[in-house]
Design an enzyme around this catalytic site. Sequence first.
Site, PDB file in Angstrom:
ATOM      1  N   TYR A  85       0.815  -1.208   0.000  1.00 54.32           N
ATOM      2  CA  TYR A  85       0.000   0.000   0.000  1.00 54.32           C
ATOM      3  C   TYR A  85       0.851   1.262   0.000  1.00 54.32           C
ATOM      4  CZ  TYR A  85      -4.682  -1.832   0.054  1.00 54.32           C
ATOM      5  OH  TYR A  85      -5.859  -2.407  -0.332  1.00 54.32           O
ATOM      6  N   GLU A 121       0.151 -30.786   8.804  1.00 54.73           N
ATOM      7  CA  GLU A 121       0.003 -29.941   7.621  1.00 54.73           C
ATOM      8  C   GLU A 121      -0.896 -28.734   7.868  1.00 54.73           C
ATOM      9  OE1 GLU A 121      -0.386 -32.063   4.001  1.00 54.73           O
ATOM     10  OE2 GLU A 121      -1.306 -30.402   2.914  1.00 54.73           O
ATOM     11  N   ASP A 136      -0.312 -34.958   4.284  1.00 58.02           N
ATOM     12  CA  ASP A 136      -1.199 -35.765   3.450  1.00 58.02           C
ATOM     13  C   ASP A 136      -0.385 -36.716   2.577  1.00 58.02           C
ATOM     14  OD1 ASP A 136      -3.350 -34.494   4.482  1.00 58.02           O
ATOM     15  OD2 ASP A 136      -3.652 -33.152   2.772  1.00 58.02           O
TER      16      ASP A 136
END
Lengths: 384, 749
Positions: free
Chosen positions: A116, A212, A264
């Site tokens: 910004y 995870e 996973d």
Amino acid sequence: MAKKSIAPSTSASKPTSGSVKARDIATQRKILTLAEEIVRRSLGGREPIVQIPTRTKSNTIWNKKKGILEMGDATAERPLFDLKTAKQFMQTMLHASTIKDLIEAQKTSSLRGVFYKAKHTVAGTKENTFDTQDESDPILEDLEVALGALREELHVFAENRGSMVGNITIVDKGDEIDCRRMGSGGYALPSIVEPDIIQFKKCEAKFVLHVEKGTVWNRFNEDRFWEKNNCILTHGAGQPPRGCRRLLQRLNQELKLPIICVLDNDPWGHYIYSVIKQGSISLAFESTRLAIPDAKFLGIRAKDFRECGLDDAVKIDLTDNDIKRAKEIAAYPWFEAHKGWQKEINALLSNGFKMEVESLITKDISYVSETYVPERLRAKDWLE
Amino acid sequence: MESAVKERPMQSSKPRRGATAEEMSARQKEVSVSEFFVKNRHLLGFDNPRKALLTTVKEAVDNSLDACEEGGILPDIAVIIEDLDPRRPATSKSSRYRVTIIDNGPGIVRKQVENIFGRLLYGSKFHRLKMSRGQQGIGISAAGMNGLITTGRPMVIHTKPSAKQAAHHLELAMNTKTNRAEVTLDKETKDFPPERFRAISAGTKQLSAEGTFLSPEVFATGTSVSIELEGKYQKGRGSVDEFLELTAIANPHARIIFVPPSRTTQEEGDDLLPGTSAAAAQEGKKEAPAQTSETGGVVVYPRGVQELPPETKEIQPHPKGIELGILLQMLKDYEASEKGTLYDFLQTRFCRVSASTASKFCSAIGVTSRTKAADVEPPDVEKLFKVFEDERLAPPPTDCLAPIGVRQLLAGLLKGVKAEFYAASTREAAVYRGRPFQIEAAIAFGGDLPADQSARVIRFANRVPLLFQQSACSSFKAVEETPWKNYAMQQPRGSLPVGPLVVMIHMASVWVPFTSESKEAIADYDEIRKEMKLALMECGRKLGTYLRKRQKMRRESERRDVFERYIGEIAKALNAITNEDAKRLYDALLEQARKKTAVADQQLDEDGKVVREDDDDFDDEGVILVPTAIAPIEQSAPIAPISFEPVATSKATSKATSKATSTTTSKTKSNAKAVGVKKSSAPSASMVSETSATKSHPAIVTKKELAERRESNASSSSKPDNSQKPQKSQKTSSSGSSKPFDDNDPRLF
């Protein structure tokens, strides 16, 4: 499981304001050098160019000895008078100027804040200097490598991401935090966890279990896994950000805690493990601070479908993209030479499906935290 | 199904249908040509009222132009359409019109009038190989016949074959049974050109007063034809207006005056042709001096050149272009008239057959040079025909052709089509079926032409515009087959190119092979299409060179825009880091940017392209550029001036801050340098005002324009000085900028 006892250590590296100052002065000088070279070229009638070390796979070197990825020497020129790079050149200059201001004012800013600060309409046009933060963040990474300065040295930080609970007490900017008393949310991992910000005060944990994502982490936290197993429990909300990785690395390096990952069973999980262990391509320049070569991959494994007797419903078919990705990962030099990993990835491919950690819930709501992980830890059944 | 068939009774017991041969023979009789065409008016272009009106005008104008040229007279033609039923209801689909075409040609001798106007297939043009507009001798008589059928009114003809004698006034009604005209009125008159037309409208009155409408001096001889018919007058595609417009383009030597009817049938809005002067006139645009003008509704297409097209010669057929049947017929005719030898026949009845070639032909079929033509047996004629095919012969002479010419093509297009780029090319004469022909092509690109539509194809055959059956025409196919993509144009597969393009094709030939009697499309012979393609490709290459050059300039100009857009930001950022003077950095970078994109400043007169200085200056390459018509290069956004305020931290500049100096226009390199020097001596809070006026100009300009531009720059850059109040605002007024400065813009300090 690691039996090595760790003496509770308190980091004595409390930063003095003087050393910070010296670091800032050094960064300032680097920015000035970069800018002065461009000024010299501009006034001398030569094309202004920024040299930026390339953060690509081709410029990434696998350091077998250290077990980490390192950045090569290749740099890319970013000339002003080229349509492809003109805007990036301008953006690089804007960020350099912003950072100089930040350091001068002794303030820090988030990535979004920097975006910004530098975002405005180019004078006299309808074009913005930056349209999205996605444009801004890579420019900051470019500056990191071009200046050879780390993000915190540029007074820029990312959003907090990831959480930690466990048998450890830390000091964060002078505030003592007992990670056993973090309720259900845990301690939010800040993006800058350098010793001058965070010190380890007391640690009884014997290892770190990194999962995870937040949902799995919640399961373990609710089941007080860290209490029962005397460990630290972290997650990185998917691909762990730098703050999370750096903290894991410090826990590993300074407190000698083994890092054990539960991810996973899919190429993405394998990749996360690879990043934790060896470092990533885009942040190869930081690998020495981030990579944890002895991190361990506990699960879940391709064999678990059979071994745990999971239901067919948990199978998720591999997409073409998954298969492509798996083969790419198998070809990474650090996996290529590893028989266990070759076997694991081949098993995933021959299964033809992937599984999330949550699939273990089909057995029992707390199967993962009360049976699966403890059993595997006991058996030291993991991949390294 | 099967059962249904079975159930159906056989109908074999019914009485025999049809007629016996005898019965049939009673009904068999000769059909006169006129009768055939009465039933098949559409074949001649009288399908509907609107087209009937056009065809009537077209046939008469074609005849007039041919007659004038043959008589060696510069054509002056008046086309007058009178509305005979002006008070008809607005809903009526058609109306009754009287079409009158008056020319200043040589006139027609009295005894030929009936034949010329009253008989189909009667004319001077059918039996010869000579380039002319009319061919079969059908046109005007068919128009008269159509008028007679639709209104019952005879054709009115005034013709004055001699300046000294009185004119003939005849009224003809065609008898379709006999293919002969019946004269209903035949008298001598002094009223030529007919007086009454001068007062027909306010415009004609005015022009007559000026002596430019039907003046007796110009119309010393000539012919006037009036036909009444059921028709519909409507502007737009396929209109009388378009026809005359295009005729004027292809016939710059003719002066044509058009008096349109007082009332137009307007159930749909007129679809005006984009980019034509008619459309431009409707838009109220000002025409250039030597262009089509309008006086009180009367349109005058002025004469562009004062010379007649070169007179074309009649030629004999070429051996290669003949068919066996025709060869046999020619031999038969020759036997009947001359009774000469084959040797003589070959030499006199063909072109490009010399004595030696003729004897070669004779020996090839085993006859001597003394063999009578009558003694040549049909099998030998067939042999002769084959010999013709195999023999290498010089192509037919081309002095029988009168192409419009590159210069005239360009002049015509320039007059009628508003574009920025024109190119034309004339091919060498070529031969199809032994008939010489010549193809010319011209293209106009850009300017006011619509950019998002398919190219417009305008077609001419022997200077006659072809308005219908475009897609059946060989020229249309040639345009489609031309690889426009190679010339930086868009072209959907197998169709017309898309873009602001007008393609003009002209075929000049002693015999234009039309697909039908209404002469609307050129038959698709390979030789013709190939020549058309080659002519188009020649034009296309010129266009491609031009467009690529223009694209490059455009790209460079865009590049420059991009660079210049960022330079200000970079200078400010570097200033913030290093304290180096932002203005100085900006100028240095700007200079580099301009050097890098120098191509954008190029004039198009390099590379063999000519920047047009005035209207008459055509170059040899057949290319015209109209820079004023070129659309300005689109810009993403106008770049407002960048202002550098002295930076507070800059010690060097602080002294000079109070003396904020005048505007510096950083436009040229020399300026930039001057500023640089100035800075070293007195580093000041100089502000740069980028004259955005220079950017909004197109990159391609005339020299004159450049000069003007420089002047305007000079005046505009000096303006702020004059207008600035003594108490001097810190702000530079941005001359020529579309985006005024916002004093409250924080970025501009």
